[in-house]
Scaffold this motif. Structure first.
Motif, short mmCIF file in Angstrom:
data_model
loop_
_atom_site.label_atom_id
_atom_site.label_comp_id
_atom_site.label_asym_id
_atom_site.label_seq_id
_atom_site.Cartn_x
_atom_site.Cartn_y
_atom_site.Cartn_z
N GLY A 82 0.84 -1.19 0.00
CA GLY A 82 0.00 0.00 0.00
C GLY A 82 0.87 1.24 0.00
N PRO A 83 0.26 2.41 -0.20
CA PRO A 83 1.04 3.64 -0.32
C PRO A 83 1.78 4.04 0.96
CG PRO A 83 -1.31 4.11 -0.43
CD PRO A 83 -1.16 2.64 -0.43
N TYR A 84 1.40 3.48 2.12
CA TYR A 84 2.07 3.82 3.37
C TYR A 84 2.87 2.65 3.94
CZ TYR A 84 -0.55 8.06 2.99
OH TYR A 84 -1.05 9.26 2.51
N VAL A 85 3.01 1.59 3.14
CA VAL A 85 3.77 0.42 3.56
C VAL A 85 5.17 0.53 2.98
CG1 VAL A 85 3.95 -2.10 3.46
CG2 VAL A 85 1.70 -1.02 3.73
N GLN A 86 6.15 0.61 3.87
CA GLN A 86 7.56 0.68 3.47
C GLN A 86 8.02 -0.73 3.13
OE1 GLN A 86 8.98 3.83 3.53
NE2 GLN A 86 7.07 4.62 4.37
N ASN A 87 9.00 -0.85 2.25
CA ASN A 87 9.52 -2.16 1.86
C ASN A 87 11.03 -2.06 1.77
OD1 ASN A 87 9.87 -4.75 0.90
ND2 ASN A 87 9.23 -4.27 -1.17
N ARG A 88 11.69 -2.45 2.82
CA ARG A 88 13.15 -2.39 2.89
C ARG A 88 13.69 -3.79 3.17
NH1 ARG A 88 12.21 1.85 1.23
NH2 ARG A 88 12.50 3.90 2.10
N LEU A 89 14.99 -3.91 3.09
CA LEU A 89 15.61 -5.17 3.49
C LEU A 89 15.14 -5.49 4.90
CD1 LEU A 89 19.24 -4.61 2.21
CD2 LEU A 89 17.46 -6.02 1.18
N GLY A 90 14.73 -6.70 5.11
CA GLY A 90 14.24 -7.08 6.43
C GLY A 90 12.73 -7.05 6.53
N GLY A 91 12.03 -6.62 5.48
CA GLY A 91 10.58 -6.75 5.51
C GLY A 91 9.80 -5.47 5.28
N ARG A 92 8.50 -5.62 5.43
CA ARG A 92 7.55 -4.53 5.22
C ARG A 92 7.09 -3.99 6.56
NH1 ARG A 92 5.67 -4.68 -0.22
NH2 ARG A 92 6.64 -6.43 -1.27
N PHE A 93 6.83 -2.68 6.58
CA PHE A 93 6.47 -2.03 7.84
C PHE A 93 5.82 -0.68 7.57
CE2 PHE A 93 10.79 -0.99 6.67
CZ PHE A 93 10.85 0.39 6.81
#
Length: 167
Positions: A82-93
């Motif tokens: 979603g537009p407010y879900v970050q996606n970095r190494l280590g997962g979504r948050f």
């Protein structure tokens, strides 16, 4: 569940964040930490630290946000987007960004809290895909009464596959 020749099926998912016990509009200085005034909190848009959803003053009785997302369940688990879900190494948050607001309404971030989907019980996340609702309930101040920051894990955040208690 995947359809042969296609990716996993996506379902709409509303993520509700219910914050209580906000720290106030003044954050006093501490070890290695300068003080701040006119403190506010909002949800940071993915890859856009200056774009916030639902900015709440630090002395509000509570803070609530609802994020329109999608969830895809497959053999590996559940992927939330979603537009407010970050996606970095280590997962979504999701980031809750803390900052000050100046006289011109400009927000300047000074710390963030991180709500990580990998910290959610897999059974709760699967139930949320089915119900269409995932709710996080948490105090927004830490043990010293300052804005909560860093990764917020259970039991400091309570995750459930339910709609919010107070719409």
């Amino acid at each position: 569940m995947e359809t042969p020749g296609q990716g996993p099926h996506t379902s709409p998912l509303l993520i509700h964040i219910e914050g209580v016990r906000l720290p106030g509009r003044v954050c006093p200085p501490g070890p290695g930490f300068t003080g701040f005034t006119n403190v506010h909190v909002g949800v940071q848009r993915k890859d856009r630290p200056d774009e916030l959803l639902g900015l709440h003053p630090g002395d509000a009785a509570g803070a609530r946000w609802t994020l329109d997302c999608t969830a895809a369940a497959d053999a590996e688990g559940v992927t939330v987007q979603g537009p407010y879900v970050q996606n970095r190494l280590g997962g979504r948050f999701v980031y809750l960004s803390w900052g000050t607001v100046d006289d011109n309404g400009l927000f300047s971030m000074f710390r963030r809290a991180k709500l990580v989907f990998a910290d959610i019980d897999p059974a709760v996340l699967a139930a949320a895909v089915h119900s269409g609702h995932l709710t996080a309930r948490l105090p927004l101040s830490d043990a010293e009464g300052r804005p909560r920051c860093a990764r917020v894990r259970p039991p400091a955040v309570e995750w459930s596959a339910t709609a919010p208690r107070h719409p």
